[in-house]
Every structure is written in C-alpha cells, then in structure tokens.
Design a protein around this motif. Structure first.
Motif, PDB file in Angstrom:
ATOM      1  N   GLY A 298      58.559  73.692  59.576  1.00  0.00           N
ATOM      2  CA  GLY A 298      59.255  74.499  60.575  1.00  0.00           C
ATOM      3  C   GLY A 298      58.348  75.537  61.208  1.00  0.00           C
ATOM      4  O   GLY A 298      58.395  75.767  62.423  1.00  0.00           O
ATOM      5  N   GLY A 299      57.489  76.164  60.392  1.00  0.00           N
ATOM      6  CA  GLY A 299      56.539  77.138  60.941  1.00  0.00           C
ATOM      7  C   GLY A 299      55.547  76.487  61.880  1.00  0.00           C
ATOM      8  O   GLY A 299      55.190  77.044  62.923  1.00  0.00           O
ATOM      9  N   PHE A 300      55.116  75.287  61.520  1.00  0.00           N
ATOM     10  CA  PHE A 300      54.189  74.534  62.376  1.00  0.00           C
ATOM     11  C   PHE A 300      54.844  74.234  63.722  1.00  0.00           C
ATOM     12  O   PHE A 300      54.247  74.446  64.782  1.00  0.00           O
ATOM     13  CB  PHE A 300      53.812  73.242  61.653  1.00  0.00           C
ATOM     14  N   GLY A 301      56.096  73.763  63.676  1.00  0.00           N
ATOM     15  CA  GLY A 301      56.816  73.490  64.917  1.00  0.00           C
ATOM     16  C   GLY A 301      56.970  74.734  65.773  1.00  0.00           C
ATOM     17  O   GLY A 301      56.790  74.700  66.994  1.00  0.00           O
ATOM     18  N   ALA A 302      57.288  75.862  65.142  1.00  0.00           N
ATOM     19  CA  ALA A 302      57.470  77.105  65.888  1.00  0.00           C
ATOM     20  C   ALA A 302      56.165  77.556  66.539  1.00  0.00           C
ATOM     21  O   ALA A 302      56.147  78.010  67.691  1.00  0.00           O
ATOM     22  CB  ALA A 302      58.009  78.195  64.952  1.00  0.00           C
ATOM     23  N   LEU A 303      55.057  77.433  65.817  1.00  0.00           N
ATOM     24  CA  LEU A 303      53.765  77.844  66.378  1.00  0.00           C
ATOM     25  C   LEU A 303      53.338  76.953  67.539  1.00  0.00           C
ATOM     26  O   LEU A 303      52.732  77.431  68.507  1.00  0.00           O
ATOM     27  CB  LEU A 303      52.689  77.811  65.282  1.00  0.00           C
ATOM     28  N   VAL A 304      53.677  75.670  67.465  1.00  0.00           N
ATOM     29  CA  VAL A 304      53.311  74.754  68.554  1.00  0.00           C
ATOM     30  C   VAL A 304      54.024  75.132  69.844  1.00  0.00           C
ATOM     31  O   VAL A 304      53.502  74.901  70.945  1.00  0.00           O
ATOM     32  CB  VAL A 304      53.621  73.300  68.137  1.00  0.00           C
ATOM     33  N   ALA A 305      55.207  75.731  69.738  1.00  0.00           N
ATOM     34  CA  ALA A 305      55.919  76.179  70.945  1.00  0.00           C
ATOM     35  C   ALA A 305      55.082  77.180  71.730  1.00  0.00           C
ATOM     36  O   ALA A 305      55.191  77.272  72.967  1.00  0.00           O
ATOM     37  CB  ALA A 305      57.268  76.791  70.569  1.00  0.00           C
ATOM     38  N   LEU A 306      54.232  77.943  71.042  1.00  0.00           N
ATOM     39  CA  LEU A 306      53.395  78.938  71.721  1.00  0.00           C
ATOM     40  C   LEU A 306      52.376  78.295  72.656  1.00  0.00           C
ATOM     41  O   LEU A 306      51.851  78.953  73.555  1.00  0.00           O
ATOM     42  CB  LEU A 306      52.661  79.795  70.681  1.00  0.00           C
ATOM     43  N   LEU A 307      52.071  77.014  72.442  1.00  0.00           N
ATOM     44  CA  LEU A 307      51.103  76.335  73.292  1.00  0.00           C
ATOM     45  C   LEU A 307      51.598  76.187  74.726  1.00  0.00           C
ATOM     46  O   LEU A 307      50.798  75.974  75.651  1.00  0.00           O
ATOM     47  CB  LEU A 307      50.779  74.947  72.725  1.00  0.00           C
ATOM     48  N   ALA A 308      52.913  76.290  74.915  1.00  0.00           N
ATOM     49  CA  ALA A 308      53.475  76.175  76.262  1.00  0.00           C
ATOM     50  C   ALA A 308      53.328  77.462  77.062  1.00  0.00           C
ATOM     51  O   ALA A 308      53.579  77.471  78.276  1.00  0.00           O
ATOM     52  CB  ALA A 308      54.959  75.790  76.175  1.00  0.00           C
ATOM     53  N   TRP A 309      52.944  78.542  76.407  1.00  0.00           N
ATOM     54  CA  TRP A 309      52.922  79.858  77.057  1.00  0.00           C
ATOM     55  C   TRP A 309      51.667  80.134  77.880  1.00  0.00           C
ATOM     56  O   TRP A 309      51.758  80.612  79.022  1.00  0.00           O
ATOM     57  CB  TRP A 309      53.104  80.945  75.986  1.00  0.00           C
ATOM     58  N   PRO A 310      50.438  79.860  77.393  1.00  0.00           N
ATOM     59  CA  PRO A 310      49.232  80.259  78.139  1.00  0.00           C
ATOM     60  C   PRO A 310      49.143  79.593  79.508  1.00  0.00           C
ATOM     61  O   PRO A 310      49.570  78.452  79.701  1.00  0.00           O
ATOM     62  CB  PRO A 310      48.081  79.790  77.238  1.00  0.00           C
ATOM     63  N   SER A 311      48.544  80.316  80.441  1.00  0.00           N
ATOM     64  CA  SER A 311      48.336  79.775  81.788  1.00  0.00           C
ATOM     65  C   SER A 311      46.882  79.382  82.021  1.00  0.00           C
ATOM     66  O   SER A 311      46.522  78.926  83.102  1.00  0.00           O
ATOM     67  CB  SER A 311      48.744  80.814  82.844  1.00  0.00           C
ATOM     68  N   SER A 312      46.035  79.558  80.982  1.00  0.00           N
ATOM     69  CA  SER A 312      44.627  79.200  81.105  1.00  0.00           C
ATOM     70  C   SER A 312      44.207  78.395  79.879  1.00  0.00           C
ATOM     71  O   SER A 312      44.868  78.453  78.829  1.00  0.00           O
ATOM     72  CB  SER A 312      43.749  80.451  81.208  1.00  0.00           C
ATOM     73  N   LEU A 313      43.099  77.669  79.998  1.00  0.00           N
ATOM     74  CA  LEU A 313      42.602  76.888  78.868  1.00  0.00           C
ATOM     75  C   LEU A 313      42.086  77.787  77.754  1.00  0.00           C
ATOM     76  O   LEU A 313      42.155  77.428  76.573  1.00  0.00           O
ATOM     77  CB  LEU A 313      41.501  75.933  79.326  1.00  0.00           C
ATOM     78  N   TRP A 314      41.576  78.967  78.099  1.00  0.00           N
ATOM     79  CA  TRP A 314      41.149  79.911  77.066  1.00  0.00           C
ATOM     80  C   TRP A 314      42.345  80.365  76.237  1.00  0.00           C
ATOM     81  O   TRP A 314      42.263  80.466  75.010  1.00  0.00           O
ATOM     82  CB  TRP A 314      40.463  81.115  77.695  1.00  0.00           C
ATOM     83  N   GLY A 315      43.440  80.647  76.921  1.00  0.00           N
ATOM     84  CA  GLY A 315      44.651  81.043  76.200  1.00  0.00           C
ATOM     85  C   GLY A 315      45.175  79.906  75.334  1.00  0.00           C
ATOM     86  O   GLY A 315      45.637  80.126  74.205  1.00  0.00           O
ATOM     87  N   LEU A 316      45.096  78.670  75.857  1.00  0.00           N
ATOM     88  CA  LEU A 316      45.548  77.518  75.079  1.00  0.00           C
ATOM     89  C   LEU A 316      44.679  77.347  73.837  1.00  0.00           C
ATOM     90  O   LEU A 316      45.189  77.038  72.754  1.00  0.00           O
ATOM     91  CB  LEU A 316      45.481  76.259  75.948  1.00  0.00           C
ATOM     92  N   ALA A 317      43.364  77.565  73.987  1.00  0.00           N
ATOM     93  CA  ALA A 317      42.460  77.446  72.834  1.00  0.00           C
ATOM     94  C   ALA A 317      42.836  78.459  71.754  1.00  0.00           C
ATOM     95  O   ALA A 317      42.832  78.136  70.545  1.00  0.00           O
ATOM     96  CB  ALA A 317      41.015  77.656  73.276  1.00  0.00           C
ATOM     97  N   LEU A 318      43.171  79.665  72.160  1.00  0.00           N
ATOM     98  CA  LEU A 318      43.566  80.698  71.193  1.00  0.00           C
ATOM     99  C   LEU A 318      44.838  80.300  70.466  1.00  0.00           C
ATOM    100  O   LEU A 318      44.947  80.442  69.238  1.00  0.00           O
ATOM    101  CB  LEU A 318      43.759  82.033  71.924  1.00  0.00           C
ATOM    102  N   MET A 319      45.807  79.786  71.197  1.00  0.00           N
ATOM    103  CA  MET A 319      47.051  79.353  70.573  1.00  0.00           C
ATOM    104  C   MET A 319      46.835  78.135  69.667  1.00  0.00           C
ATOM    105  O   MET A 319      47.502  77.983  68.642  1.00  0.00           O
ATOM    106  CB  MET A 319      48.090  79.021  71.650  1.00  0.00           C
ATOM    107  N   MET A 320      45.883  77.266  70.034  1.00  0.00           N
ATOM    108  CA  MET A 320      45.559  76.124  69.188  1.00  0.00           C
ATOM    109  C   MET A 320      44.999  76.592  67.839  1.00  0.00           C
ATOM    110  O   MET A 320      45.327  76.031  66.789  1.00  0.00           O
ATOM    111  CB  MET A 320      44.534  75.221  69.879  1.00  0.00           C
ATOM    112  N   LEU A 321      44.138  77.605  67.879  1.00  0.00           N
ATOM    113  CA  LEU A 321      43.614  78.151  66.628  1.00  0.00           C
ATOM    114  C   LEU A 321      44.744  78.672  65.745  1.00  0.00           C
ATOM    115  O   LEU A 321      44.737  78.484  64.527  1.00  0.00           O
ATOM    116  CB  LEU A 321      42.623  79.275  66.928  1.00  0.00           C
ATOM    117  N   LEU A 322      45.729  79.322  66.368  1.00  0.00           N
ATOM    118  CA  LEU A 322      46.848  79.864  65.603  1.00  0.00           C
ATOM    119  C   LEU A 322      47.717  78.754  65.033  1.00  0.00           C
ATOM    120  O   LEU A 322      48.068  78.756  63.844  1.00  0.00           O
ATOM    121  CB  LEU A 322      47.687  80.778  66.513  1.00  0.00           C
ATOM    122  N   ALA A 323      48.060  77.768  65.852  1.00  0.00           N
ATOM    123  CA  ALA A 323      48.938  76.683  65.401  1.00  0.00           C
ATOM    124  C   ALA A 323      48.266  75.830  64.332  1.00  0.00           C
ATOM    125  O   ALA A 323      48.931  75.328  63.414  1.00  0.00           O
ATOM    126  CB  ALA A 323      49.339  75.810  66.589  1.00  0.00           C
ATOM    127  N   GLY A 324      46.947  75.666  64.424  1.00  0.00           N
ATOM    128  CA  GLY A 324      46.243  74.812  63.475  1.00  0.00           C
ATOM    129  C   GLY A 324      46.208  75.356  62.059  1.00  0.00           C
ATOM    130  O   GLY A 324      45.904  74.611  61.118  1.00  0.00           O
TER     131      GLY A 324
END
Length: 418
Positions: A298-324
């Motif tokens: 469930g925590g993994f699923g919730a963190l993956v939702a954050l990947l939809a938020w960034p508007s740049s690839l740098w932001g997506l990379a940061l969220m990927m580090l968190l979700a991983g």
C-alpha cells in the motif's frame, strides 16, 4: 503468535550479513548464483533489441518478449517443484543444457528471419528453460542457516543483489547491441547463465540437498497453503505497480522530448531501492509479517501516485528515488514470508510461485499502462498504478490472518554445518 513467526520478525544487523555471507558452505553456491543471475535482466533486453534490429519491428520484438515472460512464469513453478522433489542438481543441469539449445534455436530463427509465430514460440522456450537458480539459492539459505538474523540477512542480500543486476543488465544490453553483431548480448548472457547454473548445481552444499522425503499429495503444491495464496496476491500487486511504471516513465520522457532519459529514470528507483533495502532490513516495520505485506504494498502504491505530480523530468527523477525505497523491502518480505507459510518440502516451488506472480503482474501492468498512456497520458498511468497497488494491498490486508506458520516450517533446520 507462534515461535516460528516471531523468529522471522527479528531485526537484522550488519554482523548478520557478514555471518551469512561468510558461512563456509555458502561461499561456492553464492558466487555461482551471482554469475547465473547477473545476466537475468540483460538476456531479456538483449533478445528484444536483437529481434528489433533484425526485423525492424518493435511489435514483433514485444511479442517475443511477452512469450519469454510466459515461459518464465511457467518454468519458475515447474522447476521449483522438480527441485523440491529431486534436489536442485539434476533439474538445474538439465535446464541449463536446454537453455543453450533454446538460445541456439532462437538465434538461428532470428538470423533466418523466421515467421513471427516461430520467434514467439522460441522466445517462450527460452523463458521456460531459464535456470531458476534464484529460487534454489533462496531456498538453500533455509538449509544452511537457522531461523534468525543471519537467515533474514541472507534473504535481504538476495533481494538487494537482484536489484543491482536489474540496474546493470539493461545498460550492458544496450552497449552490447551496438557490437558488430547484435546478438552478442544474448549469447554472452546465456553463456554466463549456463556457467553459473552448472557451478551452482555442482557445489557441495547443493549436491547435499537430495530428494525430499516430504509428501507431495496436493496438486496445488505450495499454493495449498492459504498464506502462500495471500503472498502470491501481494507479489502480483508488486508486479502490477512496477509494470505500470515501466511503461509510463519512458512515455513521460518521450513526451518531454528526451526519450533516451527513460531508462536512466527507471534506474533511479533501483538505486534508492538498494540503498534503502539494507537500512530497512536493520529495522523492519511493521513487526508482524501479516501486516508487513499490505503496508509495504500500500505504501508503494501511494508513493507511485507522487510520480504524476512533477512537471519536469528532474522532478520525476526525485519522485522515482522516493518511490523506489519500498521495492527491495517488499522482495525481502516475500522471501521471509515464504519461510513461514510454505508447506514443508515446497521451498523452491514457493519461490517459483512468487516469481510467477510478479511476472504476471508485470505483464498485466505493462499492457494496461500502454493503453492508459496512449489514451490519457503518463500521469493517468501513474495514478492507475497507485490505485491498483492500494486496492490489492487492501485485499492482502483482509487476508492478513492467513499469514501464519504452516503445519511444518520449511527447512527450518540447517542441513549443512557452518
């Protein structure tokens, strides 16, 4: 709570890693297992790129890749059951030889531009004959180490090492496909896998693992345990979420005008997974395994939702580090849970079922994510992945009571003295 379950909920220390990895009987099979599993991610990507290079079609390459996944799903369970029944040596040596024959047939078919149906069938044979050294290696730790910290550290090591292989594999495959012959990566990967599987199968500790004396009366095998079925759902959810992301991230990179960055972004969450995996093993939470599976998913699923938020690839990379951060902890929890819930004499098959569940989840997530990305964009796919993970985590939570000790613990007594 039973003593069996309590033992598997103990913390792991760095000293436990040293104890596990320096166990004399474990050294040879551990090194051989690294050699056998190092090219796992490399072989699939190499085959896909090789087929695409020769046929000029990503569609055909994707079908061959899908056929390979189906083969792996079936082979994991079949090989696991054979390993439990006869010991690992004979099944692994046989399958290793079949893997070389399958690779030879696939390369010949690709070079001769055989029909797509033939390539898909040979891709399935390649997956079916992939030596399941990973399942045997995980099950072997239960024979070499008693329940407690060192065994838990060994399972964590297995999960972390696999993440490292999945980081290195695609990059190596991408480099080798640029070699003068595009099939170099596929042949090299199978050669490494064959060598590692043979060395593992012939190591003294593995050869000492003889045929099981346990009864195998149920056709369901390891899935006869309600706890194993619950674990399979958790593993399926884990695969579904990753499958969604593996399609949506490259799509987001392409949408941003940097398609080559997609692979690097996927590597980002593997890096954080490896780093956090060690830290999590030192202080796992929740303490109860029955809660650990749904909370981590469930925590993994919730963190993956954050990947939809960034508007740049740098932001997506940061969220990927968190979700991983929650990838390796889930893999470790799956291995630990097997030790408790799998029926006696089904350890290797149980690991095979987990691999099958993850593989089927990957296939489902990737196929659905492709449709969502095409019709609603990568952001919608990330949110769909999150919903799928949370929903399946809720199902696992409802079934949490089934995660309890089986009638007889799987190989709870070490068979080889350290």
């Amino acid at each position: 709570m039973s003593q069996s379950v309590s033992n598997h909920e103990s913390r792991t220390s760095l000293a436990d890693y040293r104890t596990a990895l320096t166990t004399p009987a474990a050294r040879r099979p551990a090194v051989a297992a690294v050699l056998a599993r190092l090219p796992i991610a490399m072989i699939g990507i190499s085959a896909l790129l090789y087929v695409q290079r020769e046929t000029g079609s990503f569609a055909v390459a994707g079908l061959v890749s899908a056929g390979s996944l189906v083969g792996v799903s079936v082979g994991a369970v079949v090989q696991g059951r054979l390993i439990d029944r006869f010991g690992p040596t004979r099944p692994l040596l046989t399958v290793a030889l079949l893997s070389v024959l399958a690779m030879t047939a696939l390369v010949t078919a690709i070079e001769s531009h055989a029909a797509t149906a033939v390539l898909v069938a040979l891709g399935a044979w390649t997956g079916l004959s992939e030596p399941m050294v990973g399942s045997a290696s995980r099950a072997l730790w239960g024979r070499l180490l008693p329940p407690g910290g060192p065994r838990n550290a060994a399972f964590s090591y297995e999960a972390i090492s696999m993440e490292v292989f999945f980081i290195l594999g695609p990059g190596v495959a991408g480099l080798l496909v640029m070699a003068p012959w595009a099939g170099t990566g596929l042949v090299l990967g199978v050669a490494l896998q064959f060598t590692g599987a043979v060395l593992f199968a012939l190591s003294p500790a593995v050869r000492a693992w003889g045929p099981s004396s346990e009864s195998h009366g149920s056709l369901l095998g390891a899935l006869a345990s309600p706890g194993m079925r619950t674990l399979a759902i958790a593993a399926l959810g884990f695969g579904v979420v990753i499958g969604f992301v593996e399609v949506a991230v490259p799509a987001a990179a392409t949408e941003a005008g940097s398609p080559s960055v997609g692979g690097l972004l996927l590597s980002a969450w593997s890096l954080s997974s490896v780093a956090f995996g060690v830290a999590y093993s030192l202080r796992p939470w929740p303490r109860r395994l029955g809660l650990r599976l749904p909370v981590l998913l469930g925590g993994f699923g919730a963190l993956v939702a954050l990947l939809a938020w960034p508007s740049s690839l740098w932001g997506l990379a940061l969220m990927m580090l968190l979700a991983g951060a929650l990838i390796t902890p889930q893999s470790t929890a799956h291995s630990t849970t097997i030790e408790v819930v799998a029926p006696a004499g089904t350890a290797a098959e149980a690991f095979g079922w987990v691999l099958t569940a993850v593989t089927l989840g990957l296939a489902a997530g990737q196929s659905i994510s492709g449709y969502v990305v095409e019709h609603a964009g990568p952001g919608a796919a990330f949110l769909a992945a999150s919903v799928a993970g949370v929903v399946l985590a809720f199902v696992v939570w409802l079934l949490r009571g089934t995660v309890r000790a089986a009638a007889a613990p799987v190989e709870s007594r070490p068979l080889v003295n350290a």
